[in-house]
Write a protein that holds these residues in place. Structure first.
Motif, PDB file in Angstrom:
ATOM      1  N   VAL A   1       0.380  -0.758  -0.238  1.00 19.35           N
ATOM      2  CA  VAL A   1       0.124  -0.012  -0.054  1.00 19.35           C
ATOM      3  C   VAL A   1       0.491   1.032  -0.274  1.00 19.35           C
ATOM      4  O   VAL A   1       1.798   1.200   0.755  1.00 19.35           O
ATOM      5  CB  VAL A   1      -1.043  -0.054   1.412  1.00 19.35           C
ATOM      6  N   SER A   2       0.372   2.261  -1.469  1.00 21.47           N
ATOM      7  CA  SER A   2       1.144   3.581  -1.569  1.00 21.47           C
ATOM      8  C   SER A   2       0.320   4.547  -1.245  1.00 21.47           C
ATOM      9  O   SER A   2       1.101   5.680   0.104  1.00 21.47           O
ATOM     10  CB  SER A   2       1.678   3.686  -2.343  1.00 21.47           C
ATOM     11  N   LYS A   3      -0.935   4.075  -0.634  1.00 20.67           N
ATOM     12  CA  LYS A   3      -1.382   5.437   0.156  1.00 20.67           C
ATOM     13  C   LYS A   3      -2.563   5.254   0.706  1.00 20.67           C
ATOM     14  O   LYS A   3      -3.413   3.915  -0.261  1.00 20.67           O
ATOM     15  CB  LYS A   3      -2.476   6.244  -1.006  1.00 20.67           C
ATOM     16  N   ALA A   4      -3.157   5.152   1.782  1.00 19.78           N
ATOM     17  CA  ALA A   4      -4.452   4.748   2.854  1.00 19.78           C
ATOM     18  C   ALA A   4      -5.240   6.034   3.186  1.00 19.78           C
ATOM     19  O   ALA A   4      -4.238   6.027   4.372  1.00 19.78           O
ATOM     20  CB  ALA A   4      -4.316   4.094   3.011  1.00 19.78           C
ATOM     21  N   GLY A   5      -6.125   7.380   2.558  1.00 21.31           N
ATOM     22  CA  GLY A   5      -6.695   7.937   3.431  1.00 21.31           C
ATOM     23  C   GLY A   5      -7.751   8.534   2.228  1.00 21.31           C
ATOM     24  O   GLY A   5      -7.404   8.007   1.304  1.00 21.31           O
ATOM     25  N   TRP A   6      -8.250   9.655   3.198  1.00 20.59           N
ATOM     26  CA  TRP A   6      -8.682  10.996   2.020  1.00 20.59           C
ATOM     27  C   TRP A   6      -7.759  12.027   1.172  1.00 20.59           C
ATOM     28  O   TRP A   6      -7.160  11.738   1.022  1.00 20.59           O
ATOM     29  CB  TRP A   6      -9.168  12.014   2.998  1.00 20.59           C
ATOM     30  N   TYR A   7      -8.225  11.710   0.172  1.00 21.71           N
ATOM     31  CA  TYR A   7      -7.837  12.107  -0.753  1.00 21.71           C
ATOM     32  C   TYR A   7      -9.285  12.944  -2.399  1.00 21.71           C
ATOM     33  O   TYR A   7      -8.932  11.933  -3.466  1.00 21.71           O
ATOM     34  CB  TYR A   7      -6.691  11.089  -1.785  1.00 21.71           C
TER      35      TYR A   7
ATOM     36  N   ASN B   1     -11.946  11.395  -4.705  1.00 22.99           N
ATOM     37  CA  ASN B   1     -11.940  10.579  -4.411  1.00 22.99           C
ATOM     38  C   ASN B   1     -12.059   9.749  -3.193  1.00 22.99           C
ATOM     39  O   ASN B   1     -12.437   8.856  -3.139  1.00 22.99           O
ATOM     40  CB  ASN B   1      -9.796   9.285  -4.629  1.00 22.99           C
ATOM     41  N   GLY B   2     -12.822  10.859  -2.381  1.00 21.44           N
ATOM     42  CA  GLY B   2     -12.708  10.287  -1.113  1.00 21.44           C
ATOM     43  C   GLY B   2     -11.578   9.592  -0.394  1.00 21.44           C
ATOM     44  O   GLY B   2     -10.747   9.612  -0.732  1.00 21.44           O
ATOM     45  N   ARG B   3     -12.484   8.639   0.436  1.00 20.39           N
ATOM     46  CA  ARG B   3     -11.789   7.856   1.086  1.00 20.39           C
ATOM     47  C   ARG B   3     -11.217   6.225  -0.350  1.00 20.39           C
ATOM     48  O   ARG B   3     -11.355   6.329  -0.902  1.00 20.39           O
ATOM     49  CB  ARG B   3     -12.367   6.380   2.500  1.00 20.39           C
ATOM     50  N   PHE B   4      -9.475   6.264  -0.337  1.00 20.70           N
ATOM     51  CA  PHE B   4      -8.910   5.929  -0.950  1.00 20.70           C
ATOM     52  C   PHE B   4      -7.252   4.966  -0.711  1.00 20.70           C
ATOM     53  O   PHE B   4      -7.271   6.147  -0.291  1.00 20.70           O
ATOM     54  CB  PHE B   4      -8.602   7.382  -2.378  1.00 20.70           C
ATOM     55  N   VAL B   5      -7.397   4.388  -1.543  1.00 24.90           N
ATOM     56  CA  VAL B   5      -6.085   3.603  -1.464  1.00 24.90           C
ATOM     57  C   VAL B   5      -5.729   2.676  -2.519  1.00 24.90           C
ATOM     58  O   VAL B   5      -6.510   2.557  -3.020  1.00 24.90           O
ATOM     59  CB  VAL B   5      -7.061   1.915  -0.679  1.00 24.90           C
TER      60      VAL B   5
ATOM     61  N   ALA C   1     -11.116   3.920  -5.009  1.00 29.85           N
ATOM     62  CA  ALA C   1     -11.633   5.399  -4.538  1.00 29.85           C
ATOM     63  C   ALA C   1     -13.180   4.944  -4.122  1.00 29.85           C
ATOM     64  O   ALA C   1     -14.153   4.246  -4.725  1.00 29.85           O
ATOM     65  CB  ALA C   1     -11.578   6.036  -5.663  1.00 29.85           C
ATOM     66  N   HIS C   2     -13.897   6.230  -3.398  1.00 34.16           N
ATOM     67  CA  HIS C   2     -14.982   6.534  -2.802  1.00 34.16           C
ATOM     68  C   HIS C   2     -15.382   5.796  -1.747  1.00 34.16           C
ATOM     69  O   HIS C   2     -16.800   5.179  -1.587  1.00 34.16           O
ATOM     70  CB  HIS C   2     -16.245   6.440  -3.921  1.00 34.16           C
ATOM     71  N   LEU C   3     -14.524   4.835  -0.949  1.00 37.27           N
ATOM     72  CA  LEU C   3     -14.538   3.721   0.174  1.00 37.27           C
ATOM     73  C   LEU C   3     -15.398   4.640   1.296  1.00 37.27           C
ATOM     74  O   LEU C   3     -15.109   5.309   1.523  1.00 37.27           O
ATOM     75  CB  LEU C   3     -13.192   3.401   0.518  1.00 37.27           C
ATOM     76  N   SER C   4     -16.438   3.922   1.853  1.00 31.30           N
ATOM     77  CA  SER C   4     -17.273   3.835   3.028  1.00 31.30           C
ATOM     78  C   SER C   4     -16.075   4.498   4.515  1.00 31.30           C
ATOM     79  O   SER C   4     -15.955   4.543   4.775  1.00 31.30           O
ATOM     80  CB  SER C   4     -18.653   3.302   2.791  1.00 31.30           C
ATOM     81  N   ARG C   5     -15.307   3.261   4.323  1.00 31.30           N
ATOM     82  CA  ARG C   5     -14.309   2.878   5.114  1.00 31.30           C
ATOM     83  C   ARG C   5     -12.781   2.053   4.681  1.00 31.30           C
ATOM     84  O   ARG C   5     -13.355   1.010   3.833  1.00 31.30           O
ATOM     85  CB  ARG C   5     -14.470   2.179   6.724  1.00 31.30           C
ATOM     86  N   ILE C   6     -12.175   2.614   4.768  1.00 26.56           N
ATOM     87  CA  ILE C   6     -10.793   1.467   4.215  1.00 26.56           C
ATOM     88  C   ILE C   6     -10.633   0.420   5.902  1.00 26.56           C
ATOM     89  O   ILE C   6     -10.881   0.394   6.521  1.00 26.56           O
ATOM     90  CB  ILE C   6      -9.256   2.887   4.543  1.00 26.56           C
TER      91      ILE C   6
ATOM     92  N   VAL D   1     -17.246  -0.216   0.169  1.00 29.51           N
ATOM     93  CA  VAL D   1     -17.293   0.289  -0.845  1.00 29.51           C
ATOM     94  C   VAL D   1     -18.535   1.448  -0.266  1.00 29.51           C
ATOM     95  O   VAL D   1     -19.793   1.289   0.687  1.00 29.51           O
ATOM     96  CB  VAL D   1     -18.609  -0.437  -2.277  1.00 29.51           C
ATOM     97  N   GLY D   2     -18.229   2.855  -1.185  1.00 24.96           N
ATOM     98  CA  GLY D   2     -18.988   3.674  -0.170  1.00 24.96           C
ATOM     99  C   GLY D   2     -19.603   5.040  -1.224  1.00 24.96           C
ATOM    100  O   GLY D   2     -18.907   4.753  -2.879  1.00 24.96           O
ATOM    101  N   SER D   3     -19.685   5.948  -0.900  1.00 26.64           N
ATOM    102  CA  SER D   3     -20.135   7.060  -1.847  1.00 26.64           C
ATOM    103  C   SER D   3     -19.133   8.429  -1.829  1.00 26.64           C
ATOM    104  O   SER D   3     -19.743   9.643  -1.513  1.00 26.64           O
ATOM    105  CB  SER D   3     -21.214   7.174  -2.441  1.00 26.64           C
ATOM    106  N   THR D   4     -18.110   8.260  -0.915  1.00 33.75           N
ATOM    107  CA  THR D   4     -17.468   9.170  -0.412  1.00 33.75           C
ATOM    108  C   THR D   4     -16.757   9.711  -1.584  1.00 33.75           C
ATOM    109  O   THR D   4     -16.005   9.550  -2.321  1.00 33.75           O
ATOM    110  CB  THR D   4     -16.342   8.882   0.546  1.00 33.75           C
TER     111      THR D   4
END
Length: 257
Positions: free
Chosen positions: A137-143, A146-150, A163-168, A187-190
């Motif tokens: 993992v190189s990124k994990a958080g709000w972006y 893209n909302g919550r993004f990994v 992208a757009h994750l409800s939570r990581i 899955v989310g809509s952030t």
């Protein structure tokens, strides 16, 4: 069961585009495992053992096989060639593809045409999202939008983004090592999203590529002494198909633990 449908789409997804290629009259047969509790009779579906889909005059087949010597497992065609790639075909069990890769898509939030460098998979909120391949993992958080993004680096060549994750997922942070199929989020809509979906991006040499058309590294073929065991297993699945017949649901074997 929904779980089995999703698994079949993954097994044959590199050979057949289920959202685009299926035609009326297509037929299928499959063998899958199911566990039933002896007292409550609660049913749990497990893995697909064999599947075939006949579509537009072409037969697509998949057989589950484990290499007992190497510990590798996967799905292969009748000739023992790996069906999949080193990557999963889809990172999520989805209901439909709501938006495809495009150089100029009308954005429903921004109200103007912008590139859409990924694929949107519509799915219910909370649906698990899986890493498409081993990586770090190189990124994990709000972006931003893209909302919550990994983002995961899989090799010197390939990366993937979710992208757009409800939570990581639990334990997922920058520097985490993940395995193919591991849950990395939900899955989310952030961010800039009008409804629940996964925006999935794939990168080659740091450039966006279309995930549905990417020519990714193939899975290894069955070789050596394992070939005889593989062909024996294919023969067993053919016998199961023959016993069940066409258009029938049959319990073919049972075991007690």
């Amino acid at each position: 069961p929904d779980k089995i449908i999703s698994e079949i789409a993954e097994i044959l997804g590199w050979e057949l585009n289920f959202s685009r290629d299926l035609r009326p009259g297509a037929s299928f047969r499959l063998v899958y495992e199911e566990f039933i509790h002896p007292r409550s009779r609660h049913r749990i579906t497990s893995r697909v053992l064999a599947v075939e889909v006949e579509n537009r005059g072409r037969l697509h087949e998949g057989f589950y096989f484990e290499h007992t010597d190497s510990g590798h497992l996967g799905y292969y065609n009748r000739d023992g060639k790996g069906l999949g790639r080193d990557f999963l075909r889809y990172p999520v069990a989805f209901s439909r593809i709501s938006s495809q890769f495009s150089r100029g898509r009308y954005h429903p939030v921004l109200k103007r045409r912008v590139p859409h460098y990924g694929v949107d998979f519509a799915a219910p909120p909370g649906t698990t999202v899986r890493a498409v391949a081993d990586g770090k993992v190189s990124k994990a958080g709000w972006y931003g939008g893209n909302g919550r993004f990994v983002k995961i680096r899989h090799s010197q060549v390939y990366e993937s983004g979710y992208a757009h994750l409800s939570r990581i997922g639990r334990g997922i942070s920058a520097g985490s090592v993940v395995k193919k199929g591991q849950v990395i989020g939900y899955v989310g809509s952030t961010g800039l999203a009008t409804g629940p979906h996964l925006h999935f991006a794939l990168y080659k040499d740091s450039k966006y590529i279309d995930p549905l058309r990417a020519d990714l590294p193939r899975a290894v073929a069955v070789s050596g002494e394992a070939r005889s065991r593989f062909h024996m297993m294919v023969g067993m699945m053919d016998a199961v198909y023959a016993k069940a017949g066409h258009g029938e649901l049959a319990r073919l074997a049972s075991a007690k633990n």
